[in-house]
Design an enzyme around this catalytic site. Structure first.
Site, PDB file in Angstrom:
ATOM      1  N   GLN A 277       0.813  -1.218   0.000  1.00 25.27           N
ATOM      2  CA  GLN A 277       0.000   0.000   0.000  1.00 25.27           C
ATOM      3  C   GLN A 277       0.845   1.265   0.000  1.00 25.27           C
ATOM      4  O   GLN A 277       0.308   2.369   0.035  1.00 25.27           O
ATOM      5  CB  GLN A 277      -0.924  -0.016   1.222  1.00 25.27           C
ATOM      6  CG  GLN A 277      -1.917  -1.157   1.206  1.00 25.27           C
ATOM      7  CD  GLN A 277      -2.677  -1.311   2.510  1.00 25.27           C
ATOM      8  OE1 GLN A 277      -2.488  -0.554   3.461  1.00 25.27           O
ATOM      9  NE2 GLN A 277      -3.541  -2.308   2.574  1.00 25.27           N
TER      10      GLN A 277
ATOM     11  N   HIS B  10      -1.037   0.145   5.638  1.00 27.90           N
ATOM     12  CA  HIS B  10      -1.667   1.134   6.525  1.00 27.90           C
ATOM     13  C   HIS B  10      -0.811   2.386   6.725  1.00 27.90           C
ATOM     14  O   HIS B  10      -0.393   2.706   7.827  1.00 27.90           O
ATOM     15  CB  HIS B  10      -2.012   0.492   7.870  1.00 27.90           C
ATOM     16  CG  HIS B  10      -2.996  -0.625   7.771  1.00 27.90           C
ATOM     17  ND1 HIS B  10      -3.601  -1.184   8.878  1.00 27.90           N
ATOM     18  CD2 HIS B  10      -3.497  -1.299   6.706  1.00 27.90           C
ATOM     19  CE1 HIS B  10      -4.422  -2.144   8.496  1.00 27.90           C
ATOM     20  NE2 HIS B  10      -4.371  -2.238   7.170  1.00 27.90           N
TER      21      HIS B  10
ATOM     22  N   GLU C  76     -15.139   3.543   9.214  1.00 24.63           N
ATOM     23  CA  GLU C  76     -15.750   4.606  10.005  1.00 24.63           C
ATOM     24  C   GLU C  76     -15.622   5.972   9.346  1.00 24.63           C
ATOM     25  O   GLU C  76     -14.642   6.253   8.652  1.00 24.63           O
ATOM     26  CB  GLU C  76     -15.071   4.701  11.375  1.00 24.63           C
ATOM     27  CG  GLU C  76     -15.210   3.479  12.240  1.00 24.63           C
ATOM     28  CD  GLU C  76     -14.525   3.640  13.587  1.00 24.63           C
ATOM     29  OE1 GLU C  76     -14.668   2.732  14.419  1.00 24.63           O
ATOM     30  OE2 GLU C  76     -13.847   4.671  13.814  1.00 24.63           O
TER      31      GLU C  76
ATOM     32  N   TYR D 202      -9.847 -10.657  10.787  1.00 29.44           N
ATOM     33  CA  TYR D 202     -10.135 -11.435   9.589  1.00 29.44           C
ATOM     34  C   TYR D 202     -10.344 -12.913   9.910  1.00 29.44           C
ATOM     35  O   TYR D 202     -10.915 -13.651   9.116  1.00 29.44           O
ATOM     36  CB  TYR D 202      -9.024 -11.228   8.557  1.00 29.44           C
ATOM     37  CG  TYR D 202      -8.977  -9.802   8.059  1.00 29.44           C
ATOM     38  CD1 TYR D 202      -9.986  -9.297   7.243  1.00 29.44           C
ATOM     39  CD2 TYR D 202      -7.951  -8.937   8.425  1.00 29.44           C
ATOM     40  CE1 TYR D 202      -9.982  -7.991   6.798  1.00 29.44           C
ATOM     41  CE2 TYR D 202      -7.920  -7.622   7.989  1.00 29.44           C
ATOM     42  CZ  TYR D 202      -8.942  -7.156   7.178  1.00 29.44           C
ATOM     43  OH  TYR D 202      -8.927  -5.860   6.751  1.00 29.44           O
TER      44      TYR D 202
END
Length: 356
Positions: free
Chosen positions: A69, A134, A227, A248
């Site tokens: 990422q 992240h 969120e 998960y």
């Protein structure tokens, strides 16, 4: 055709491709002459002409830790860009031994739009860790000229989202030169990093100023629990102690969905939509039904989510751009009052929502 009835008015738009051939674009910013500034995750930043022609990658972009990422991520132009040609961007900054962290840099776009000049990293997340996940990395300029940036929990270090001696899992606020504003909430607290604005976040990939001038953001949950939050100074948003998602493996995360002293989200999604990009529509280009709505891209399901708000709450959601099922990475309102989105693909596109 995109169409939705909202607020008693029919608002319609069509998707118009502005540019193609972008490799996994991550963010778009707008230049005063009608051109676009686009980042590509692999480490390129380029100017895109109003006609859609892709410029050559800008010179002067720093090395990035591209993988997973990570890479070259968000970019915004300074509110005084027409005068100072300054921009801010964040990226996965390489460290020693394969480590990396999210960094925020300032630079000037050269007059010929070919390179970055005067590059300076004004903030670097601590600590650097060995992770490809992240990074967070959305930037917002506040009304007072300070900069907010979202920072992810790096996946393997999520417990540090609750620790104030770490930037992991935080929203930070700095001045444009990287200095710490004197009114940051933890400036005078021993053992706390002064850049921190709020904490207990997982991975914020969307952030924007609301019509009320406050910072709004969204963040990825785990399995469920994406969120929307409105972070305020010093507030704890709970991750990973509370969450509406699950690991998960299916097991519960933390202590449940609520705890004293920890903020509740304004909204959560279950199942997760994998949100990315975030913008309020302040123009009336699409009719009164869309004005004031919040727009968020979905990576997982490939649509643009239009949300109606009342009293600071989401009261209705509408799916746009579903036909192509393209991963929506970014959404912004342009200076022309129109909405623009980026699709996350090897042949990514910049798309304009054109009113009908």
């Amino acid at each position: 055709m995109l169409g939705s009835a909202a607020g008693g008015a029919q608002a319609q738009a069509v998707a118009q491709v502005v540019a193609s051939g972008l490799e996994n674009p991550w963010a778009v910013a707008f230049l005063p002459d009608g051109r676009f500034l686009v980042t590509e995750k692999a480490g390129r930043m380029r100017v895109v002409a109003a006609t859609g022609e892709l410029g050559q990658p800008l010179q002067g972009v720093p090395p990035v830790a591209a993988g997973g990422q990570g890479g070259l991520l968000d970019v915004i132009t300074d509110s005084q860009f027409a005068r100072n040609r300054t921009l801010y961007f964040c990226f996965a900054e390489p460290g020693e031994g394969g480590t990396n962290s999210t960094a925020l840099a300032r630079a000037i776009l050269s007059a010929d739009r070919s390179r970055l000049e005067g590059l300076k990293v004004i903030f670097s997340q601590k600590p650097k860790v060995d992770s490809r996940h992240h990074f967070g990395c959305r930037i917002v300029e506040a009304g007072d000229g300070t900069l907010f940036m979202t920072l992810g929990d790096r996946n393997s270090r999520r417990e540090e989202a609750q620790k104030l001696d770490s930037h992991i899992g935080k929203v930070v606020r700095v001045a444009k030169d990287g200095s710490v504003p004197a009114d940051n909430p933890f400036v005078n607290r021993a053992g706390a990093l002064p850049e921190i604005w709020s904490y207990g976040h997982r991975n914020g990939q969307g952030a924007t100023l609301g019509p009320d001038g406050r910072l709004w953001m969204h963040e990825h949950g785990a399995q469920g629990g994406d969120e929307i939050n409105v972070p305020e100074a010093g507030r704890n948003h709970g991750w990973p102690v509370i969450s509406y998602g699950r690991n998960y493996s299916g097991t519960r995360i933390g202590e449940g969905t609520a705890k004293a002293g920890m903020e509740q989200p304004l909204k959560y999604w279950d199942p997760s939509i994998a949100p990315s990009g975030m913008a309020f529509l302040t123009s009336d280009r699409y009719g009164a039904g869309w004005k004031g709505n919040l727009f968020v891209g979905s990576l997982k399901f490939g649509y643009l989510n239009r949300m109606e708000l009342q009293g600071g709450k989401v009261v209705a959601e509408h799916r746009l751009l579903e036909e192509g099922r393209a991963r929506i990475r970014d959404v912004r309102q342009g200076p022309d009052g129109l909405l623009y989105v980026l699709t996350d693909a090897q042949n990514g596109q910049l798309i304009r929502l054109q009113p009908r």
